[in-house]
Design a protein around this motif. Structure first.
Motif, PDB file in Angstrom:
ATOM      1  N   ARG A 255       0.864  -1.207  -0.180  1.00 51.96           N
ATOM      2  CA  ARG A 255      -0.076   0.197   0.006  1.00 51.96           C
ATOM      3  C   ARG A 255       0.792   1.233  -0.008  1.00 51.96           C
ATOM      4  O   ARG A 255       0.625   2.342  -0.673  1.00 51.96           O
ATOM      5  CB  ARG A 255      -1.052  -0.122   1.233  1.00 51.96           C
ATOM      6  CG  ARG A 255      -1.923  -1.011   1.155  1.00 51.96           C
ATOM      7  CD  ARG A 255      -2.707  -1.105   2.487  1.00 51.96           C
ATOM      8  NE  ARG A 255      -3.696  -2.390   2.369  1.00 51.96           N
ATOM      9  CZ  ARG A 255      -4.329  -3.053   3.527  1.00 51.96           C
ATOM     10  NH1 ARG A 255      -3.656  -2.618   4.491  1.00 51.96           N
ATOM     11  NH2 ARG A 255      -5.194  -3.773   3.495  1.00 51.96           N
ATOM     12  N   MET A 256       1.928   1.364   0.784  1.00 52.51           N
ATOM     13  CA  MET A 256       2.747   2.588   0.808  1.00 52.51           C
ATOM     14  C   MET A 256       3.489   2.593  -0.364  1.00 52.51           C
ATOM     15  O   MET A 256       3.671   3.630  -1.027  1.00 52.51           O
ATOM     16  CB  MET A 256       3.950   2.281   1.915  1.00 52.51           C
ATOM     17  CG  MET A 256       3.210   2.570   3.461  1.00 52.51           C
ATOM     18  SD  MET A 256       4.493   2.416   4.690  1.00 52.51           S
ATOM     19  CE  MET A 256       4.877   0.577   4.816  1.00 52.51           C
ATOM     20  N   SER A 257       4.064   1.472  -1.124  1.00 48.48           N
ATOM     21  CA  SER A 257       4.713   1.628  -2.441  1.00 48.48           C
ATOM     22  C   SER A 257       3.757   2.180  -3.507  1.00 48.48           C
ATOM     23  O   SER A 257       3.861   3.088  -4.462  1.00 48.48           O
ATOM     24  CB  SER A 257       5.541   0.361  -2.913  1.00 48.48           C
ATOM     25  OG  SER A 257       6.281  -0.250  -1.901  1.00 48.48           O
ATOM     26  N   SER A 258       2.435   1.751  -3.416  1.00 49.41           N
ATOM     27  CA  SER A 258       1.469   2.057  -4.530  1.00 49.41           C
ATOM     28  C   SER A 258       1.106   3.612  -4.476  1.00 49.41           C
ATOM     29  O   SER A 258       1.099   4.079  -5.255  1.00 49.41           O
ATOM     30  CB  SER A 258       0.329   0.957  -4.400  1.00 49.41           C
ATOM     31  OG  SER A 258      -0.690   1.521  -5.145  1.00 49.41           O
ATOM     32  N   CYS A 259       0.886   3.904  -3.185  1.00 48.31           N
ATOM     33  CA  CYS A 259       0.549   5.228  -2.865  1.00 48.31           C
ATOM     34  C   CYS A 259       1.704   6.382  -3.489  1.00 48.31           C
ATOM     35  O   CYS A 259       1.449   7.291  -3.943  1.00 48.31           O
ATOM     36  CB  CYS A 259       0.307   5.443  -1.282  1.00 48.31           C
ATOM     37  SG  CYS A 259       0.032   7.251  -0.584  1.00 48.31           S
ATOM     38  N   PHE A 260       2.954   5.841  -2.940  1.00 47.31           N
ATOM     39  CA  PHE A 260       4.268   6.686  -3.307  1.00 47.31           C
ATOM     40  C   PHE A 260       3.905   6.619  -4.960  1.00 47.31           C
ATOM     41  O   PHE A 260       4.410   7.908  -5.606  1.00 47.31           O
ATOM     42  CB  PHE A 260       5.307   6.173  -2.888  1.00 47.31           C
ATOM     43  CG  PHE A 260       6.424   7.066  -2.710  1.00 47.31           C
ATOM     44  CD1 PHE A 260       6.872   8.201  -2.010  1.00 47.31           C
ATOM     45  CD2 PHE A 260       7.497   6.768  -4.124  1.00 47.31           C
ATOM     46  CE1 PHE A 260       7.833   8.724  -2.178  1.00 47.31           C
ATOM     47  CE2 PHE A 260       8.585   7.739  -3.962  1.00 47.31           C
ATOM     48  CZ  PHE A 260       8.657   8.809  -3.297  1.00 47.31           C
ATOM     49  N   THR A 261       3.868   5.625  -5.640  1.00 48.98           N
ATOM     50  CA  THR A 261       3.833   5.775  -7.170  1.00 48.98           C
ATOM     51  C   THR A 261       2.584   6.340  -7.842  1.00 48.98           C
ATOM     52  O   THR A 261       2.879   6.905  -8.555  1.00 48.98           O
ATOM     53  CB  THR A 261       3.927   4.093  -7.746  1.00 48.98           C
ATOM     54  OG1 THR A 261       4.943   3.705  -6.927  1.00 48.98           O
ATOM     55  CG2 THR A 261       3.723   4.063  -9.139  1.00 48.98           C
ATOM     56  N   TYR A 275      -0.586  10.295   0.890  1.00 52.77           N
ATOM     57  CA  TYR A 275       0.740  11.045   0.207  1.00 52.77           C
ATOM     58  C   TYR A 275       1.049  12.495   0.463  1.00 52.77           C
ATOM     59  O   TYR A 275       0.085  13.294   0.454  1.00 52.77           O
ATOM     60  CB  TYR A 275       0.207  10.953  -1.275  1.00 52.77           C
ATOM     61  CG  TYR A 275       1.355  11.313  -2.168  1.00 52.77           C
ATOM     62  CD1 TYR A 275       2.502  10.316  -2.638  1.00 52.77           C
ATOM     63  CD2 TYR A 275       1.044  12.459  -2.993  1.00 52.77           C
ATOM     64  CE1 TYR A 275       3.612  10.904  -3.354  1.00 52.77           C
ATOM     65  CE2 TYR A 275       2.126  12.982  -3.908  1.00 52.77           C
ATOM     66  CZ  TYR A 275       3.292  12.088  -4.013  1.00 52.77           C
ATOM     67  OH  TYR A 275       4.243  12.427  -4.958  1.00 52.77           O
ATOM     68  N   LEU A 276       2.305  12.624   0.628  1.00 56.62           N
ATOM     69  CA  LEU A 276       2.676  14.165   1.265  1.00 56.62           C
ATOM     70  C   LEU A 276       3.682  14.596  -0.041  1.00 56.62           C
ATOM     71  O   LEU A 276       4.723  13.712  -0.159  1.00 56.62           O
ATOM     72  CB  LEU A 276       3.464  13.807   2.591  1.00 56.62           C
ATOM     73  CG  LEU A 276       3.645  15.124   3.372  1.00 56.62           C
ATOM     74  CD1 LEU A 276       2.431  15.642   3.935  1.00 56.62           C
ATOM     75  CD2 LEU A 276       4.252  14.810   4.586  1.00 56.62           C
ATOM     76  N   TYR A 286       1.314   5.791   6.778  1.00 55.56           N
ATOM     77  CA  TYR A 286       0.607   4.713   6.845  1.00 55.56           C
ATOM     78  C   TYR A 286      -0.043   4.477   8.351  1.00 55.56           C
ATOM     79  O   TYR A 286       0.656   4.835   9.111  1.00 55.56           O
ATOM     80  CB  TYR A 286       1.232   3.460   6.664  1.00 55.56           C
ATOM     81  CG  TYR A 286       0.511   2.206   6.737  1.00 55.56           C
ATOM     82  CD1 TYR A 286      -0.349   1.928   5.704  1.00 55.56           C
ATOM     83  CD2 TYR A 286       0.528   1.338   7.794  1.00 55.56           C
ATOM     84  CE1 TYR A 286      -1.034   0.674   5.922  1.00 55.56           C
ATOM     85  CE2 TYR A 286      -0.132   0.187   8.055  1.00 55.56           C
ATOM     86  CZ  TYR A 286      -1.198  -0.138   6.924  1.00 55.56           C
ATOM     87  OH  TYR A 286      -1.824  -1.232   6.904  1.00 55.56           O
ATOM     88  N   LEU A 287      -1.472   4.689   8.243  1.00 49.78           N
ATOM     89  CA  LEU A 287      -2.200   4.810   9.596  1.00 49.78           C
ATOM     90  C   LEU A 287      -3.054   3.672   9.582  1.00 49.78           C
ATOM     91  O   LEU A 287      -3.751   2.940   8.704  1.00 49.78           O
ATOM     92  CB  LEU A 287      -2.901   5.948   9.630  1.00 49.78           C
ATOM     93  CG  LEU A 287      -2.229   7.294   9.516  1.00 49.78           C
ATOM     94  CD1 LEU A 287      -3.380   8.381   9.407  1.00 49.78           C
ATOM     95  CD2 LEU A 287      -1.397   7.684  10.718  1.00 49.78           C
ATOM     96  N   GLU A 288      -3.123   2.975  10.979  1.00 55.09           N
ATOM     97  CA  GLU A 288      -4.017   2.023  11.119  1.00 55.09           C
ATOM     98  C   GLU A 288      -5.212   2.531  12.322  1.00 55.09           C
ATOM     99  O   GLU A 288      -4.658   3.069  13.211  1.00 55.09           O
ATOM    100  CB  GLU A 288      -3.443   0.806  11.800  1.00 55.09           C
ATOM    101  CG  GLU A 288      -2.339   0.106  10.533  1.00 55.09           C
ATOM    102  CD  GLU A 288      -1.549  -1.150  11.289  1.00 55.09           C
ATOM    103  OE1 GLU A 288      -1.883  -1.438  12.338  1.00 55.09           O
ATOM    104  OE2 GLU A 288      -1.058  -1.900  10.170  1.00 55.09           O
ATOM    105  N   PHE A 289      -6.443   2.027  12.182  1.00 49.13           N
ATOM    106  CA  PHE A 289      -7.457   2.348  13.002  1.00 49.13           C
ATOM    107  C   PHE A 289      -8.186   1.111  13.495  1.00 49.13           C
ATOM    108  O   PHE A 289      -8.188  -0.083  12.896  1.00 49.13           O
ATOM    109  CB  PHE A 289      -8.513   3.309  12.393  1.00 49.13           C
ATOM    110  CG  PHE A 289      -7.847   4.144  11.519  1.00 49.13           C
ATOM    111  CD1 PHE A 289      -7.131   5.488  11.839  1.00 49.13           C
ATOM    112  CD2 PHE A 289      -8.069   4.365  10.030  1.00 49.13           C
ATOM    113  CE1 PHE A 289      -6.701   6.310  11.065  1.00 49.13           C
ATOM    114  CE2 PHE A 289      -7.257   5.065   9.200  1.00 49.13           C
ATOM    115  CZ  PHE A 289      -6.631   6.032   9.620  1.00 49.13           C
TER     116      PHE A 289
END
Length: 740
Positions: A255-261, A275-276, A286-289
């Motif tokens: 998920r993090m790699s995909s968001c960055f891409t 994404y920042l 990445y946040l978890e709830f």
């Protein structure tokens, strides 16, 4: 008032609507409604009339109070009450209005909606009361048919929802403003990353979070484009600076790699990937709830991200500025400023085994001048790489051109380890260069309480190591600093006293052995302090040379000697000359020769009456410079004497080049001259002087036997305590008169 007493109370059972406007959808969430009335029947019929009502997707939940006092207590206990259906008259005529006042003024609850009801048609609160206390509606109970009651409740709940939403947005924005202000105080990228995560947890109620970005340019040694973890909350602290492949959740990695891409936020039921980006600086959070984000939370998070993205760019720019200020441009090691900060931590550390050191490469300027600065830079880079062999527990820095700093455990930072770095030659370009160094060290037990203090201590040790003829390293000891402080204090006092004319020129007579008459005098410096105390020349002359003040003092001595020569001429002692000692710093001045000649002209004295004394050490320091200067001075008629002959290492070939008039036999060769076998060197020097057609003067004569031996050897002139001690100018004139 009881419902049974009012014939109109059955209005609640009248259904004047065609159908229910809103039906129950089975939602688990509710709107809490407080019914306040002293008539239990009113509670029942109200609840019955609204039993199937759903407002904005939620059922109504009822709470009951039968007096104003009970109502106030229940409102305090239930912060989520949204609507109060309030009877005006209960235990007192103003009981209902007191409840309103408690809600608005005491509890400052402006969001709760209030509907006033009364069973007395003629009773109504004043208009100002309704306006001042923000009462949502006012109805007599006869007016409230089911349809009107539903409409009133619906309008009140919707109004509450809007006010509550505005308040939540306001509170959220206040949190964002406060959080952004707090983040502005953080200038480290890692601190900023964890600061952002802390604020996001408050906004989203996340329990775990990760902040990651490309490590290149952030993490030392990272040279690829992989995402690295810069901050975390709720995970293992050892993840910091590690690649996200070390993260134990594969789905999160993807998920993090995909968001960055893809460069966009991604929200799931129990996670969010944010994404920042700003100014070319990008990161992923990445946040978890435990429960899904609300629309309001998402809106606040995205507003927050817009603010922190700019802050993320700023912290990078600050990091670049900090690197420019605290990093060496060539080696990328900490520079002098940062090394002082590291020494601050060193001085405050509780680890007793630490050592701080400075490393100074010997003759680096020769390499720079001879082989070029580019190759010199390559050598410095090679030295940097070699120093890393000291181990990961050592902190390195480049202090200046050819000086490095290091802090580490004693087993790594010690003379043997440091010298071993220089046992092998260094490869610089195509050159293989053997290099040596000097080392100044300071152990934690001897260190000062501040970084600047420690740096000064190591510098003291390094300077002593550079001057030492025995070892190329020195450990700092407190006595060294005491000596340095003493030296600085003495130099400061010498400068002050010299400016205040407290230096004096005394004269020791020089006599002809043949006639016994005074033929000259050696000018000797004396320093009398303001307290009248004399400081030995053996103490202050080296200080003057060390500080460079010897050049100014030397000029003053030349001029004082010329003045004295003029006085001697006026007193009819024109056969008496004055000898003056000169130092190598004076010779190195471009205008040295001219200044001597100009002094004789200014004071209108014969140049031959001024004699300059040089030592062998001066000759060997800069032989050609000295010889060239003396030849020019000799051409002007100034006399030249070689002092302390035989104590140095001068070459005979240089001796033949000097335009000398006299040789001085040092007192060390005179002391035992009358004893058997102790006169060989003195006799040889006297004989050498005769062979070179030079006058020979012996100094340090204290006994008649020494004089007798010198007469026998044919020595020309003498000076010493046997004849006279050094004396002030006026006493010297008296001595001359008596010598007649």
């Amino acid at each position: 008032m009881q419902a049974s007493e009012n014939n109109n109370d059955d209005f609640l059972f009248i259904d004047d609507s065609d159908e229910d406007e809103i039906l129950n959808d089975g939602s688990a969430e509710t709107w809490k409604v407080l019914i306040v009335d002293d008539d239990p029947e009113i509670h029942s019929v109200t609840q019955l009339a609204l039993s199937d009502l759903v407002v904005l997707g939620k059922n109504l939940e009822y709470i009951h109070a039968y007096s104003g006092r009970d109502a106030c207590q229940l409102i305090e206990e239930h912060e989520d009450i949204v609507l109060v259906l309030l009877d005006v008259v209960m235990e007192t005529d103003d009981a209902g209005l007191n409840v309103v006042k408690h809600i608005r003024e005491t509890l400052s609850r402006q969001d709760i909606r209030i509907v006033l009801r009364t069973g007395q048609p003629g009773y109504a609160p004043e208009e100002s009361v309704i306006k001042d206390y923000d009462i949502n509606d006012y109805k007599t109970k006869t007016e409230l048919t089911r349809r009107k009651l539903v409409t009133t409740v619906y309008a009140a709940v919707r109004s509450y929802q809007q006010i509550h939403s505005v308040n939540q947005n306001r509170l959220g924005l206040e949190k964002i403003i406060s959080a952004t202000a707090d983040l502005l105080e953080l200038h480290s990228i890692h601190e900023y990353a964890e600061g952002v995560l802390s604020q996001l947890i408050k906004l989203s109620k996340s329990h775990c979070s990760v902040f990651c970005a490309r490590g290149q340019g952030i993490i030392e040694g990272s040279d690829d484009l992989s995402l690295h973890i810069l901050g975390q909350i709720g995970h293992n602290a050892e993840l910091i600076n590690q690649k996200i492949s070390c993260f134990d959740r594969e789905s999160a990695q993807d998920r993090m790699s995909s968001c960055f891409t893809q460069k966009q936020n991604n929200y799931g039921s129990d996670y969010a990937v944010l994404y920042l980006a700003s100014g070319g600086y990008r990161a992923v959070i990445y946040l978890e709830f435990e429960q899904e984000l609300t629309d309001l939370q998402i809106q606040l998070i995205e507003v927050f991200l817009a603010n922190v993205a700019i802050g993320y760019e700023n912290v990078h720019l600050f990091q670049k500025l900090r690197n420019a200020a605290y990093r060496d441009w060539l080696t990328e090691l900490p520079n002098r400023l940062e090394f002082v900060n590291l020494l601050d931590k060193f001085s405050q550390s509780e680890e007793p085994n630490l050592v701080a050191a400075l490393i100074d490469i010997n003759h680096f300027s020769d390499i720079n001048d001879g082989l070029g600065q580019d190759l010199g830079n390559k050598l410095l880079l090679a030295v940097t790489e070699r120093m890393k062999e000291l181990g990961k527990h050592c902190q390195l820095a480049r202090m200046g051109a050819d000086v490095f700093g290091v802090i580490g455990p004693a087993e790594s930072v010690n003379p043997d380890k440091l010298m071993s770095l220089f046992h092998r030659s260094f490869t610089a370009g195509e050159q293989l260069l053997p290099v040596t160094a000097c080392f100044g060290l300071c152990s934690k037990s001897s260190a000062g309480s501040q970084g600047v203090k420690v740096l000064n201590q190591i510098n003291i040790a390094l300077n002593l190591a550079k001057k030492s003829n025995h070892e190329n390293f020195v450990y700092y000891k407190k006595e060294m600093e005491d000596e340095t402080l003493w030296r600085l204090g003495m130099i400061r006092q010498l400068r002050t006293d010299f400016a205040d004319n407290r230096l004096e020129l005394w004269y020791q007579p020089q006599l002809s052995l043949i006639t016994g008459k005074v033929i000259g005098a050696e000018a000797l410096l004396r320093w009398r302090t303001a307290e009248g105390k004399f400081i030995s020349p053996a103490v202050f002359i080296p200080l003057a040379e060390y500080s460079g003040l010897i050049v100014e003092i030397g000029d003053w001595v030349i001029n004082q000697a010329c003045k004295q020569i003029k006085v001697l001429e006026q007193q009819k002692f024109d056969h008496v000359g004055i000898s003056v000692n000169v130092s190598i710093p004076q010779f190195k001045r471009d205008n040295f020769v001219d200044s001597i000649i100009q002094a004789t002209i200014n004071h209108d004295v014969k140049p031959s009456k001024l004699e300059l004394e040089i030592t062998e050490n001066i000759l060997m320091d800069e032989p050609q410079v000295v010889i060239d200067a003396l030849v020019k001075l000799k051409a002007e008629g100034i006399s030249i004497a070689l002092d302390d002959f035989g104590t140095g290492y001068s070459s005979m070939s240089y001796l033949q080049q000097l335009p000398l008039d006299r040789l001085k036999v040092d007192r060390s060769f005179i002391t035992g001259i009358a004893e058997p076998g102790q006169s060989l060197i003195a006799d040889t020097i006297i004989n050498l002087g005769k062979q070179m057609n030079l006058k020979v003067i012996a100094e340090g004569i204290e006994e008649e036997e020494q004089q007798a031996h010198l007469i026998a050897q044919g020595c020309d002139e003498v000076q010493g305590f046997f004849y006279a001690k050094p004396m002030p100018a006026d006493e010297f004139l008296t001595f001359l008169r008596n010598n007649k």
